[in-house]
Design a protein around this motif. Structure first.
Motif, PDB file in Angstrom:
ATOM      1  N   UNK A  92      78.021  35.078 114.969  1.00 10.32           N
ATOM      2  CA  UNK A  92      79.285  34.401 114.659  1.00 10.32           C
ATOM      3  C   UNK A  92      80.268  35.355 113.987  1.00 10.32           C
ATOM      4  N   UNK A  93      81.554  35.096 114.206  1.00 15.74           N
ATOM      5  CA  UNK A  93      82.603  35.763 113.435  1.00 15.74           C
ATOM      6  C   UNK A  93      83.303  34.667 112.629  1.00 15.74           C
ATOM      7  N   UNK A  94      82.950  34.586 111.349  1.00 12.45           N
ATOM      8  CA  UNK A  94      83.490  33.547 110.479  1.00 12.45           C
ATOM      9  C   UNK A  94      84.648  34.149 109.686  1.00 12.45           C
ATOM     10  N   UNK A  95      85.832  33.576 109.854  1.00 14.10           N
ATOM     11  CA  UNK A  95      87.018  34.087 109.171  1.00 14.10           C
ATOM     12  C   UNK A  95      87.383  33.116 108.056  1.00 14.10           C
ATOM     13  N   UNK A 101      87.768  23.496 102.115  1.00 13.73           N
ATOM     14  CA  UNK A 101      88.570  22.296 102.344  1.00 13.73           C
ATOM     15  C   UNK A 101      88.462  21.841 103.802  1.00 13.73           C
ATOM     16  N   UNK A 102      88.432  22.825 104.716  1.00 16.07           N
ATOM     17  CA  UNK A 102      88.347  22.482 106.138  1.00 16.07           C
ATOM     18  C   UNK A 102      87.777  23.665 106.901  1.00 16.07           C
ATOM     19  N   UNK A 103      87.030  23.390 107.958  1.00 16.50           N
ATOM     20  CA  UNK A 103      86.567  24.454 108.858  1.00 16.50           C
ATOM     21  C   UNK A 103      86.489  23.905 110.272  1.00 16.50           C
ATOM     22  N   UNK A 104      86.742  24.800 111.225  1.00 15.50           N
ATOM     23  CA  UNK A 104      86.764  24.360 112.620  1.00 15.50           C
ATOM     24  C   UNK A 104      86.805  25.586 113.522  1.00 15.50           C
ATOM     25  N   UNK A 105      86.712  25.330 114.834  1.00 13.53           N
ATOM     26  CA  UNK A 105      86.955  26.423 115.765  1.00 13.53           C
ATOM     27  C   UNK A 105      88.444  26.779 115.679  1.00 13.53           C
ATOM     28  N   UNK A 118      87.412  29.123 108.230  1.00 13.55           N
ATOM     29  CA  UNK A 118      87.192  28.329 107.021  1.00 13.55           C
ATOM     30  C   UNK A 118      88.433  28.445 106.140  1.00 13.55           C
ATOM     31  N   UNK A 119      88.917  27.319 105.645  1.00 17.90           N
ATOM     32  CA  UNK A 119      90.031  27.321 104.691  1.00 17.90           C
ATOM     33  C   UNK A 119      89.497  26.947 103.324  1.00 17.90           C
ATOM     34  N   UNK A 120      89.754  27.831 102.340  1.00 21.28           N
ATOM     35  CA  UNK A 120      89.311  27.571 100.972  1.00 21.28           C
ATOM     36  C   UNK A 120      90.492  27.351 100.053  1.00 21.28           C
ATOM     37  N   UNK A 121      90.293  26.492  99.083  1.00 23.24           N
ATOM     38  CA  UNK A 121      91.289  26.289  98.034  1.00 23.24           C
ATOM     39  C   UNK A 121      90.565  25.739  96.811  1.00 23.24           C
TER      40      UNK A 121
END
Length: 246
Positions: free
Chosen positions: A34-37, A221-225, A213-216
């Motif tokens: 995987x490439x997780x950004x 907070x949210x993750x998706x393709x 992945x969005x962090x705050x």
């Protein structure tokens, strides 16, 4: 048998006796290949999370399993596991008193016990891969920022890691040098390297990421393709963030 190479559960990093919650209960799985950004505003915990994955930041609480081993267990020799996690920082971290080939071969010869010949051969092959084989004898001070960062990436690859961690690898570069570093990262992704990337480069996230992945506030907070993440964000905080950066 899980195909997760990294499993994070309940990860917390608190400062000042819990007044500052840099990480506030993170659960995440990273699968092989995987490439997780990871994106998010400054101070959201992105870099703290990334640096926790190889315990450069010691978590306050929670567990991190790498290849089925709980590396947060005090009895585990973290250095053995760190060898399998390549890390690329914002500021290159090359040894200025050594030439490029020496920068690349010092760890494989000392830690992996490779012969000098074997380490040199591997280093030159990797330098060729990023178009820098003619710079093997140069010193870091003789390279541009983009060249230094490409060297930093292939230096990490000399250790034959299973995962590559990138902490804002392009944020210290001049804009015209960003592309040459992202191109190397794209090649790595195409070759199947498992990568976790903290970055502000939304184009890279969209094009190369398998998951964003969005962090705050120290949380995911949210993750998706990438397609759904950018085209159909669900969370209002993410919508607001994307409206400012896209």
């Amino acid at each position: 048998m899980s195909d997760n190479i990294i499993e994070v559960r309940g990860l917390k990093k608190y400062y000042l006796g819990g007044q500052v919650k840099a990480l506030d209960g993170i659960d995440a799985d990273i699968k092989k290949g995987e490439v997780v950004v990871i994106i998010g505003p400054s101070g959201s915990g992105k870099s703290t999370f990334l640096r926790s994955l190889n315990l450069l930041e010691m978590p306050t609480d929670g567990t991190i399993n790498f290849n089925g081993v709980n590396i947060t267990d005090k009895k585990v020799d973290i250095n053995i596991h760190r060898q399998k996690m390549g890390m690329v920082f914002q500021h290159f971290n090359l040894f200025n008193n050594m030439n490029i080939i020496k920068n690349m071969t010092i760890a494989p010869t000392q830690l992996l016990k490779k012969s000098k010949e074997e380490a040199n051969e591997k280093a030159l092959t990797l330098l060729k891969r990023v178009g820098l084989e003619d710079r093997a004898e140069a010193y870091p001070s003789q390279l541009s920022g983009g060249q230094k960062q490409r060297v930093a990436i292939v230096r990490a690859l000399c250790m034959e890691p299973e995962v590559m961690l990138f902490d804002e690898p392009t944020s210290a570069l001049d804009p015209e040098m960003v592309g040459e570093v992202l191109d190397v990262m794209k090649d790595l992704a195409r070759a199947g390297m498992t990568m976790v990337v903290v970055t502000h480069e939304m184009g890279f996230a969209r094009e190369v990421g398998t998951r964003v992945i969005f962090m705050d506030g120290g949380r995911i907070i949210e993750e998706n393709n990438p397609k759904d993440f950018f085209e159909n964000p669900q969370n209002d905080r993410l919508k607001d963030f994307l409206s400012k950066v896209l």
